[in-house]
Design a protein around this motif. Structure first.
Motif, PDB file in Angstrom:
ATOM      1  N   ASP A 169       0.778  -1.483   0.574  1.00 16.89           N
ATOM      2  CA  ASP A 169       0.747  -0.169  -0.438  1.00 16.89           C
ATOM      3  C   ASP A 169       1.074   1.673   0.608  1.00 16.89           C
ATOM      4  OD1 ASP A 169      -2.560   0.982   0.290  1.00 16.89           O
ATOM      5  OD2 ASP A 169      -2.878   1.599   1.752  1.00 16.89           O
ATOM      6  N   GLN A 170       1.800   1.190   0.737  1.00 16.68           N
ATOM      7  CA  GLN A 170       3.038   2.759   0.797  1.00 16.68           C
ATOM      8  C   GLN A 170       3.144   2.573  -0.688  1.00 16.68           C
ATOM      9  OE1 GLN A 170       5.899   1.456   4.206  1.00 16.68           O
ATOM     10  NE2 GLN A 170       4.532   1.291   5.990  1.00 16.68           N
ATOM     11  N   LEU A 171       3.942   2.045  -1.449  1.00 19.46           N
ATOM     12  CA  LEU A 171       4.184   1.874  -2.796  1.00 19.46           C
ATOM     13  C   LEU A 171       3.051   2.185  -3.616  1.00 19.46           C
ATOM     14  CD1 LEU A 171       6.350  -1.449  -2.366  1.00 19.46           C
ATOM     15  CD2 LEU A 171       7.391   0.525  -2.677  1.00 19.46           C
ATOM     16  N   LEU A 172       2.051   1.775  -3.310  1.00 17.21           N
ATOM     17  CA  LEU A 172       0.987   2.445  -4.356  1.00 17.21           C
ATOM     18  C   LEU A 172       1.118   3.925  -4.261  1.00 17.21           C
ATOM     19  CD1 LEU A 172      -1.596   1.763  -6.310  1.00 17.21           C
ATOM     20  CD2 LEU A 172      -2.806   1.688  -4.134  1.00 17.21           C
ATOM     21  N   TYR A 173       1.390   4.355  -2.909  1.00 21.91           N
ATOM     22  CA  TYR A 173       0.674   5.287  -2.863  1.00 21.91           C
ATOM     23  C   TYR A 173       1.945   6.609  -3.392  1.00 21.91           C
ATOM     24  CZ  TYR A 173      -3.689   5.579  -0.048  1.00 21.91           C
ATOM     25  OH  TYR A 173      -4.787   5.985   0.845  1.00 21.91           O
ATOM     26  N   ALA A 174       3.027   5.544  -3.552  1.00 23.88           N
ATOM     27  CA  ALA A 174       4.139   6.108  -4.286  1.00 23.88           C
ATOM     28  C   ALA A 174       4.164   6.144  -5.195  1.00 23.88           C
ATOM     29  CB  ALA A 174       6.036   5.864  -3.584  1.00 23.88           C
ATOM     30  N   ALA A 175       2.967   5.690  -6.300  1.00 23.24           N
ATOM     31  CA  ALA A 175       3.129   5.277  -7.413  1.00 23.24           C
ATOM     32  C   ALA A 175       1.891   6.532  -8.123  1.00 23.24           C
ATOM     33  CB  ALA A 175       2.686   4.086  -7.867  1.00 23.24           C
ATOM     34  N   LYS A 176       1.019   6.403  -6.772  1.00 27.00           N
ATOM     35  CA  LYS A 176      -0.132   7.588  -6.671  1.00 27.00           C
ATOM     36  C   LYS A 176       0.788   9.187  -7.225  1.00 27.00           C
ATOM     37  CE  LYS A 176      -4.010   5.315  -6.758  1.00 27.00           C
ATOM     38  NZ  LYS A 176      -4.876   6.026  -7.897  1.00 27.00           N
ATOM     39  N   ARG A 177       1.528   9.267  -6.095  1.00 33.52           N
ATOM     40  CA  ARG A 177       2.193  10.599  -5.775  1.00 33.52           C
ATOM     41  C   ARG A 177       3.157  10.816  -7.051  1.00 33.52           C
ATOM     42  NH1 ARG A 177       3.095   8.344  -0.532  1.00 33.52           N
ATOM     43  NH2 ARG A 177       5.050   7.961  -0.417  1.00 33.52           N
ATOM     44  N   GLY A 178       3.807   9.472  -7.639  1.00 32.57           N
ATOM     45  CA  GLY A 178       4.612   9.993  -8.708  1.00 32.57           C
ATOM     46  C   GLY A 178       3.907  10.191 -10.207  1.00 32.57           C
ATOM     47  N   GLY A 179       2.539  10.358 -10.421  1.00 34.39           N
ATOM     48  CA  GLY A 179       2.379  10.736 -11.190  1.00 34.39           C
ATOM     49  C   GLY A 179       0.653   9.743 -11.750  1.00 34.39           C
ATOM     50  N   ARG A 180       0.686   8.661 -10.988  1.00 35.79           N
ATOM     51  CA  ARG A 180      -0.266   7.380 -11.710  1.00 35.79           C
ATOM     52  C   ARG A 180       0.203   6.961 -12.812  1.00 35.79           C
ATOM     53  NH1 ARG A 180      -3.207  11.941  -9.096  1.00 35.79           N
ATOM     54  NH2 ARG A 180      -4.570  11.292  -7.534  1.00 35.79           N
ATOM     55  N   ASN A 181      -0.576   5.886 -13.316  1.00 42.84           N
ATOM     56  CA  ASN A 181      -0.231   5.122 -14.171  1.00 42.84           C
ATOM     57  C   ASN A 181       1.071   4.180 -14.090  1.00 42.84           C
ATOM     58  OD1 ASN A 181      -1.635   3.425 -16.723  1.00 42.84           O
ATOM     59  ND2 ASN A 181      -1.125   5.230 -17.996  1.00 42.84           N
ATOM     60  N   ARG A 182       1.563   4.006 -13.151  1.00 39.94           N
ATOM     61  CA  ARG A 182       2.562   4.011 -12.750  1.00 39.94           C
ATOM     62  C   ARG A 182       2.336   2.113 -11.980  1.00 39.94           C
ATOM     63  NH1 ARG A 182       6.914   7.035 -13.040  1.00 39.94           N
ATOM     64  NH2 ARG A 182       7.652   6.170 -10.922  1.00 39.94           N
ATOM     65  N   VAL A 183       3.841   1.656 -12.053  1.00 40.45           N
ATOM     66  CA  VAL A 183       4.026   0.750 -11.296  1.00 40.45           C
ATOM     67  C   VAL A 183       5.244   0.717 -10.268  1.00 40.45           C
ATOM     68  CG1 VAL A 183       5.163  -1.830 -11.029  1.00 40.45           C
ATOM     69  CG2 VAL A 183       2.900  -1.445 -12.730  1.00 40.45           C
ATOM     70  N   GLU A 184       5.221   0.177  -8.638  1.00 38.43           N
ATOM     71  CA  GLU A 184       6.438   0.231  -8.460  1.00 38.43           C
ATOM     72  C   GLU A 184       6.570  -1.130  -7.200  1.00 38.43           C
ATOM     73  OE1 GLU A 184       8.109   2.633  -7.506  1.00 38.43           O
ATOM     74  OE2 GLU A 184       7.899   4.454  -8.798  1.00 38.43           O
ATOM     75  N   ILE A 185       6.967  -1.481  -7.479  1.00 40.15           N
ATOM     76  CA  ILE A 185       7.852  -3.094  -6.734  1.00 40.15           C
ATOM     77  C   ILE A 185       8.761  -2.519  -6.220  1.00 40.15           C
ATOM     78  CG2 ILE A 185       8.240  -5.683  -7.477  1.00 40.15           C
ATOM     79  CD1 ILE A 185       6.123  -4.339  -7.828  1.00 40.15           C
ATOM     80  N   GLN A 186       9.113  -3.378  -5.292  1.00 41.07           N
ATOM     81  CA  GLN A 186       9.741  -3.992  -3.836  1.00 41.07           C
ATOM     82  C   GLN A 186      10.129  -4.717  -4.003  1.00 41.07           C
ATOM     83  OE1 GLN A 186      11.185  -0.855  -1.474  1.00 41.07           O
ATOM     84  NE2 GLN A 186      10.836   0.835  -2.470  1.00 41.07           N
ATOM     85  N   HIS A 187      11.266  -5.487  -2.534  1.00 41.57           N
ATOM     86  CA  HIS A 187      11.428  -7.028  -2.288  1.00 41.57           C
ATOM     87  C   HIS A 187      11.360  -6.305  -0.499  1.00 41.57           C
ATOM     88  CE1 HIS A 187      12.183 -10.979  -1.639  1.00 41.57           C
ATOM     89  NE2 HIS A 187      13.573 -10.796  -1.048  1.00 41.57           N
TER      90      HIS A 187
END
Length: 256
Positions: free
Chosen positions: A226-244
């Motif tokens: 969920d934290q990474l989802l918000y990072a994708a939203k803040r980055g401009g939406r229509n994005r993917v943020e994946i971490q391990h």
């Protein structure tokens, strides 16, 4: 015994076996003398064969067929109770329970098990409802759910865990492949254009995902995804943020 998995052939077989048991019991009762305490051949042994053959088959067939119908109805009810009625995805409760069961099952295994949890949120969904209406918003959710399912394997899980929020669980997927799966979902949704009330509506999603090897829980994975989802939203939406996420000796999830 799960009668929902039984075909009619098995119902007939069980009816036949039940009839044989009735015949055996009839012969046993008729052959035993309570006065002398010894076994003897009954006076009318033919009745012990004819009567069970007439009465037992329809009785057992009816009983087993009803049990089968009840088992099927129960299974259908469980499916309804675990499924989101709009999108036919798992609802939040069922999705969470299934993911946690999988994670619990692999927690004690020595070999590492890869996987990932994705959180997918529809971009500007409020605007879709405001401009096109809530019925069109529902149609958009159904299309997006169908698109997500179309990019996944049969063993992957898809749940609707919020109004316009979906989650995908990818068991056994390597960290290197998770990003490609998430990106494929984003691209497929972006390529979808709906015609709602005579107007064109472009769809897009933002995706946050966390990969894992073992020793995790749904709540932990969800929090980080969920934290990474918000990072994708803040980055401009229509994005993917994946971490391990890896589990150390204290079994706490750390993000790299």
């Amino acid at each position: 015994m799960d009668f929902s998995a039984f075909g009619w052939g098995r119902v007939v077989l069980l009816s036949f076996l039940g009839t044989l048991c009735c015949i055996a019991v009839a012969f046993a009762i008729d052959s035993y003398s309570f006065e002398t305490g010894i076994w003897r051949w009954g006076e009318k042994p033919l009745n012990n064969l004819i009567i069970p053959l007439i009465l037992a088959p329809p009785f057992f067939f009816y009983l087993l067929s009803k049990q089968r119908e009840l088992a099927i109805a129960h299974r259908e009810l469980m499916v309804v109770a675990s499924t989101d009625s709009l999108t036919s995805c798992l609802n939040r409760r069922a999705f969470t329970a299934m993911v946690d069961r999988y994670l619990d099952r692999i927690a004690d295994q020595k070999a590492g098990h890869h996987g990932a949890l994705l959180i997918i949120d529809v971009d500007h969904f409020k605007d879709i409802n405001d401009v096109f209406g809530h019925e069109c918003g529902d149609e958009a959710l159904k299309v997006i759910a169908h698109t997500i399912k179309g990019t996944l394997r049969d063993l992957d899980l898809v749940g609707r865990i919020g109004g316009e929020e979906f989650s995908v669980f990818l068991p056994g997927v390597s960290p290197e492949r998770v990003g490609r799966v998430a990106e494929r979902i984003r691209v497929e949704v972006s390529a979808t254009e709906l015609n709602l009330n005579g107007k064109s509506c472009k769809l897009s999603v933002s995706v946050g995902g966390v990969t894992f090897d073992r020793n995790a829980s749904f709540s932990e994975l969800y929090r980080h995804a969920d934290q990474l989802l918000y990072a994708a939203k803040r980055g401009g939406r229509n994005r993917v943020e994946i971490q391990h996420a890896s589990a150390g000796p204290d079994k706490q999830i750390q993000i790299h």
